[in-house]
Motif scaffolding. Structure first.
Motif, mmCIF file in Angstrom:
data_model
loop_
_atom_site.group_PDB
_atom_site.id
_atom_site.type_symbol
_atom_site.label_atom_id
_atom_site.label_comp_id
_atom_site.label_asym_id
_atom_site.label_seq_id
_atom_site.Cartn_x
_atom_site.Cartn_y
_atom_site.Cartn_z
ATOM 1 N N ALA A 137 0.844 -1.199 0.000
ATOM 2 C CA ALA A 137 0.000 0.000 0.000
ATOM 3 C C ALA A 137 0.878 1.246 0.000
ATOM 4 O O ALA A 137 1.056 1.900 1.034
ATOM 5 C CB ALA A 137 -0.925 -0.008 1.213
ATOM 6 N N MET A 138 1.444 1.597 -1.149
ATOM 7 C CA MET A 138 2.293 2.770 -1.271
ATOM 8 C C MET A 138 1.443 4.034 -1.407
ATOM 9 O O MET A 138 0.360 4.001 -1.991
ATOM 10 C CB MET A 138 3.186 2.650 -2.507
ATOM 11 C CG MET A 138 4.213 1.529 -2.444
ATOM 12 S SD MET A 138 5.503 1.836 -1.219
ATOM 13 C CE MET A 138 6.322 3.265 -1.930
ATOM 14 N N PRO A 139 1.918 5.187 -0.859
ATOM 15 C CA PRO A 139 1.225 6.463 -1.081
ATOM 16 C C PRO A 139 1.290 6.839 -2.565
ATOM 17 O O PRO A 139 2.006 6.208 -3.344
ATOM 18 C CB PRO A 139 2.020 7.460 -0.231
ATOM 19 C CG PRO A 139 2.831 6.632 0.702
ATOM 20 C CD PRO A 139 3.092 5.337 0.003
ATOM 21 N N ASP A 140 0.587 7.907 -2.921
ATOM 22 C CA ASP A 140 0.622 8.347 -4.315
ATOM 23 C C ASP A 140 2.029 8.855 -4.653
ATOM 24 O O ASP A 140 2.817 9.186 -3.762
ATOM 25 C CB ASP A 140 -0.425 9.431 -4.578
ATOM 26 C CG ASP A 140 -0.174 10.701 -3.790
ATOM 27 O OD1 ASP A 140 0.799 11.408 -4.083
ATOM 28 O OD2 ASP A 140 -0.946 10.974 -2.857
ATOM 29 N N THR A 142 3.354 11.634 -5.669
ATOM 30 C CA THR A 142 3.783 12.935 -5.153
ATOM 31 C C THR A 142 4.231 12.835 -3.698
ATOM 32 O O THR A 142 5.291 13.328 -3.317
ATOM 33 C CB THR A 142 2.653 13.962 -5.275
ATOM 34 O OG1 THR A 142 2.266 14.083 -6.642
ATOM 35 C CG2 THR A 142 3.105 15.326 -4.757
ATOM 36 N N LYS A 143 3.427 12.191 -2.874
ATOM 37 C CA LYS A 143 3.778 12.025 -1.459
ATOM 38 C C LYS A 143 5.049 11.200 -1.307
ATOM 39 O O LYS A 143 5.889 11.489 -0.456
ATOM 40 C CB LYS A 143 2.624 11.360 -0.712
ATOM 41 C CG LYS A 143 1.409 12.248 -0.519
ATOM 42 C CD LYS A 143 0.325 11.528 0.264
ATOM 43 C CE LYS A 143 -0.891 12.424 0.465
ATOM 44 N NZ LYS A 143 -1.980 11.724 1.204
ATOM 45 N N THR A 144 5.188 10.171 -2.131
ATOM 46 C CA THR A 144 6.378 9.322 -2.063
ATOM 47 C C THR A 144 7.634 10.110 -2.421
ATOM 48 O O THR A 144 8.675 9.969 -1.786
ATOM 49 C CB THR A 144 6.234 8.109 -2.995
ATOM 50 O OG1 THR A 144 5.033 7.413 -2.666
ATOM 51 C CG2 THR A 144 7.416 7.164 -2.846
ATOM 52 N N LYS A 172 5.396 0.052 6.972
ATOM 53 C CA LYS A 172 4.053 0.628 7.076
ATOM 54 C C LYS A 172 3.271 0.399 5.780
ATOM 55 O O LYS A 172 2.039 0.293 5.802
ATOM 56 C CB LYS A 172 4.150 2.122 7.377
ATOM 57 C CG LYS A 172 2.809 2.787 7.645
ATOM 58 C CD LYS A 172 2.987 4.246 7.997
ATOM 59 C CE LYS A 172 1.639 4.924 8.260
ATOM 60 N NZ LYS A 172 1.796 6.369 8.580
ATOM 61 N N CYS A 173 4.006 0.313 4.678
ATOM 62 C CA CYS A 173 3.381 0.056 3.370
ATOM 63 C C CYS A 173 3.186 -1.441 3.114
ATOM 64 O O CYS A 173 2.907 -1.856 1.989
ATOM 65 C CB CYS A 173 4.221 0.662 2.258
ATOM 66 S SG CYS A 173 4.351 2.454 2.328
#
Length: 266
Positions: A137-140, A142-144, A172-173
């Protein structure tokens, strides 16, 4: 001969830790050199800078070596690397430039505080030890990328390679420890390369360093530790491949505690 043997032993240990836990060497190299360098004609005010600079230089070789070793076993998720690496490189450039303007003692205290924060946050967030499922579950993007910039900045400033931020984030991902550790090694490369270049450049402006220093890189330590790393890396990769995920994460946290205690009570 004593120093050569010592640097080789440190190299074997850092190579093993690099391939097992994604540590580029900073968690061993920095505390040990902090103890040794005052006896090797390095001025007290520059000891921490030289320890960090040497750690970053060692990190280049160890990160490449560990990346190759993990890639051969299929542990590295390259799509995550490509998403995070550009931001890390930009942050590393800024951190490398700013490091020369911060006193050695301040760097030491920042290193200790950052380690304590990492350990505490990992213990509080029980998801670090217990992964509930295997869905990443990676952030989008831009956030990454923004997170990558912060990782690069902090890691280069402190000479720690970024694994202490990268691995908790990837856990966490929902990544397994073996995948998180494997990614931490190539993601340390931008930090290591940019940090080493800036350490050499800014260190060359300091007149009080001994002749064995190339800027803030202490060459005998660099050579000995790198040679030892070629022994430690393949051993660490084989061990990491067979460690149960939960045990793997607990050993990682325990190792962080040992290192920060060493720095606090020095």
């Amino acid at each position: 001969m004593y120093l050569i043997a010592l640097f080789l032993a440190i190299g074997i240990l850092t190579g093993l830790l690099s391939s097992m836990f994604g540590f580029g060497g900073g968690f061993v190299v920095i505390p040990v050199l902090y103890l040794l360098l005052p006896n090797l004609n390095v001025p007290d005010s520059l000891v921490m800078h030289v320890a960090v600079g040497t750690s970053l230089a060692v990190m280049i070789v160890n990160a490449i070596n560990s990346t190759i070793s993990h890639h051969r076993k299929g542990h590295i998720l390259w799509f995550i690397f490509l998403r995070m690496a550009p931001g890390i490189a930009c942050g590393a450039l800024i951190g490398g430039v700013m490091a020369s303007f911060i006193g050695g003692n301040i760097l030491r205290y920042l290193f200790i505080l950052f380690m304590i924060y990492t350990i505490a946050s990992s213990l509080i967030k029980k998801t670090f030890v217990d992964i509930k499922d295997n869905d990443i579950a990676m952030p989008d993007p831009t956030k990454t990328s923004l997170l990558g910039g912060g990782i690069g900045f902090i890691a280069t400033l402190l000479g720690v390679g970024g694994s202490v931020i990268i691995i908790p984030f990837l856990r966490k991902c929902q990544l397994k420890m073996i995948n998180a550790v494997s990614l931490a090694t190539p993601l340390s490369l931008p930090v290591a390369v940019i940090g080493t270049i800036t350490s050499i450049w800014t260190g060359m402006q300091e007149p009080g360093l001994p002749p064995w220093c190339l800027g803030f890189v202490y060459i005998p330590a660099f050579i000995g530790i790198v040679v030892g790393g070629f022994i430690g890396v393949p051993i660490g990769t084989r061990i990491a491949h067979h460690l149960p995920d939960r045990l793997f994460s607990k050993i990682y946290l325990a190792l962080l505690i040992v290192v920060v205690m060493t720095m606090i009570f020095e």
